[in-house]
Design a protein around this motif. Structure first.
Motif, PDB file in Angstrom:
ATOM      1  N   ILE A  49       0.837  -1.212   0.000  1.00 51.33           N
ATOM      2  CA  ILE A  49       0.000   0.000   0.000  1.00 51.33           C
ATOM      3  C   ILE A  49       0.864   1.252   0.000  1.00 51.33           C
ATOM      4  CG2 ILE A  49      -1.702   1.315   1.317  1.00 51.33           C
ATOM      5  CD1 ILE A  49      -2.779  -1.363   2.367  1.00 51.33           C
ATOM      6  N   GLU A  50       1.872   1.268   0.857  1.00 52.45           N
ATOM      7  CA  GLU A  50       2.751   2.437   0.952  1.00 52.45           C
ATOM      8  C   GLU A  50       3.520   2.659  -0.344  1.00 52.45           C
ATOM      9  OE1 GLU A  50       5.150   1.744   4.356  1.00 52.45           O
ATOM     10  OE2 GLU A  50       3.519   2.032   5.793  1.00 52.45           O
ATOM     11  N   ALA A  52       2.542   1.744  -3.371  1.00 52.85           N
ATOM     12  CA  ALA A  52       1.605   2.208  -4.399  1.00 52.85           C
ATOM     13  C   ALA A  52       1.284   3.685  -4.234  1.00 52.85           C
ATOM     14  CB  ALA A  52       0.331   1.381  -4.338  1.00 52.85           C
ATOM     15  N   LYS A  53       1.137   4.125  -3.005  1.00 57.04           N
ATOM     16  CA  LYS A  53       0.802   5.529  -2.747  1.00 57.04           C
ATOM     17  C   LYS A  53       2.002   6.447  -2.943  1.00 57.04           C
ATOM     18  CE  LYS A  53      -3.050   4.701   0.447  1.00 57.04           C
ATOM     19  NZ  LYS A  53      -3.584   4.924   1.820  1.00 57.04           N
ATOM     20  N   GLY A  54       3.207   5.888  -2.915  1.00 56.85           N
ATOM     21  CA  GLY A  54       4.407   6.721  -3.025  1.00 56.85           C
ATOM     22  C   GLY A  54       4.968   6.822  -4.426  1.00 56.85           C
ATOM     23  N   SER A  56       5.766   8.195  -7.908  1.00 60.14           N
ATOM     24  CA  SER A  56       5.726   9.575  -8.399  1.00 60.14           C
ATOM     25  C   SER A  56       6.324   9.731  -9.791  1.00 60.14           C
ATOM     26  CB  SER A  56       6.473  10.496  -7.420  1.00 60.14           C
ATOM     27  OG  SER A  56       7.812  10.048  -7.245  1.00 60.14           O
ATOM     28  N   LEU A 195      -9.791   1.654  -0.343  1.00 64.36           N
ATOM     29  CA  LEU A 195      -8.350   1.741  -0.519  1.00 64.36           C
ATOM     30  C   LEU A 195      -7.962   1.939  -1.985  1.00 64.36           C
ATOM     31  CD1 LEU A 195      -5.449   1.440   0.576  1.00 64.36           C
ATOM     32  CD2 LEU A 195      -5.708  -1.030   0.287  1.00 64.36           C
ATOM     33  N   ASN A 198      -7.967   5.474  -3.682  1.00 65.56           N
ATOM     34  CA  ASN A 198      -6.784   6.299  -3.450  1.00 65.56           C
ATOM     35  C   ASN A 198      -5.583   5.798  -4.247  1.00 65.56           C
ATOM     36  OD1 ASN A 198      -8.186   7.888  -1.558  1.00 65.56           O
ATOM     37  ND2 ASN A 198      -7.725   6.471   0.103  1.00 65.56           N
ATOM     38  N   ILE A 199      -5.419   4.472  -4.285  1.00 68.48           N
ATOM     39  CA  ILE A 199      -4.260   3.915  -4.990  1.00 68.48           C
ATOM     40  C   ILE A 199      -4.343   4.181  -6.484  1.00 68.48           C
ATOM     41  CG2 ILE A 199      -3.146   1.750  -5.677  1.00 68.48           C
ATOM     42  CD1 ILE A 199      -3.616   0.686  -2.890  1.00 68.48           C
ATOM     43  N   LYS A 201      -6.047   6.376  -8.059  1.00 72.13           N
ATOM     44  CA  LYS A 201      -5.978   7.814  -8.348  1.00 72.13           C
ATOM     45  C   LYS A 201      -4.532   8.250  -8.474  1.00 72.13           C
ATOM     46  CE  LYS A 201      -7.573  12.298  -6.604  1.00 72.13           C
ATOM     47  NZ  LYS A 201      -8.308  12.993  -5.505  1.00 72.13           N
ATOM     48  N   ASN A 202      -3.660   7.631  -7.685  1.00 71.53           N
ATOM     49  CA  ASN A 202      -2.242   7.964  -7.746  1.00 71.53           C
ATOM     50  C   ASN A 202      -1.553   7.318  -8.944  1.00 71.53           C
ATOM     51  OD1 ASN A 202       0.247   9.085  -6.583  1.00 71.53           O
ATOM     52  ND2 ASN A 202       0.782   6.956  -6.154  1.00 71.53           N
TER      53      ASN A 202
END
Length: 231
Positions: A49-50, A52-54, A56, A195, A198-199, A201-202
């Motif tokens: 999860i971390e 995927a959210k990070g 960039s 969850l 959010n993932i 979308k990033n």
């Protein structure tokens, strides 16, 4: 004392205990295994999860995509399915396209099938053992021709051992099956959609649209078009 219990509650159950005893051990193992498999740390790993959210940049996304292919967690399978859906031009929003979540959750539901089989078969085996035992008891009494009620009650009591074992297996199996079904349902309806919104979308800026191969013109078609244009 332990030998007396083993003799009273296992050996005297008859031949049906050869099926019920292994089934009880198998059912306990399945319950423990499925509980471990459905832990949130296995279904939704925090490090995944971390990561995927990070993400960039495109390089980090490509590396993450390769990792998803090797990861066995349900979350990894769902994210990869959404990425592939996005590459096909399909929606990657969980509310619009819940199919990737549904497919993975269906496999989790199917993993409980062995447990549901156990709680159906166990009481049937128990009743079968009791029926066979009672039939044998009445047959012996008919041959001997005596009417000793204490012996009859004792024989019937032994015949009920298999029914007891069937229920001992079936009741916990059904209880834990219901608990795990409810856990999967919460994953499917609450935790995963929330969850993944959010993932994805990033990740959406890095998903490249790939044409479906079946819609790409073949070499033969290209040559035919070129020949036709010359004419």
């Amino acid at each position: 004392m332990s030998e007396n219990y083993f003799d009273e509650y296992v050996l005297q159950g008859g031949i049906t205990m050869l099926a019920l005893l292994p089934l009880s051990i198998y059912t306990l193992g399945i319950i423990l295994q499925r509980f471990l498999d459905l832990r949130i740390s296995r279904v939704m790993p925090q490090d995944l999860i971390e990561e995927a959210k990070g993400i960039s940049n495109q390089q980090a996304f490509d590396s993450f995509r390769e990792r998803l292919m090797l990861h066995s967690s349900p979350l990894a399978k769902v994210i990869l399915s959404y990425i592939e859906a996005g590459e096909r031009g399909e929606s990657i929003h969980p509310d619009v396209n819940p199919t990737p979540i549904d497919d993975v959750m269906d496999r989790l539901y199917q993993s409980l099938s062995s447990l549901s089989t156990a709680y159906v078969i166990a009481p049937l085996l128990g009743v079968l053992g009791t029926t066979v035992g009672i039939m044998g008891t009445f047959e012996q009494f008919a041959i001997v021709g005596k009417r000793d009620m204490s012996a009859l009650v004792s024989a019937i009591d032994k015949s009920l051992i298999t029914t007891m074992w069937g229920l001992i297996i079936a009741v916990p199996a059904y209880y834990f099956y219901a608990i795990m079904q409810n856990k999967i349902f919460r994953y499917e309806r609450e935790q995963f959609p929330r969850l993944l919104k959010n993932i994805m979308k990033n990740l959406v800026p890095f998903i490249k649209l790939n044409p479906v191969s079946s819609f790409e013109p073949s070499v033969t078609e290209q040559n035919h078009d070129a020949l036709h244009s010359k004419r």
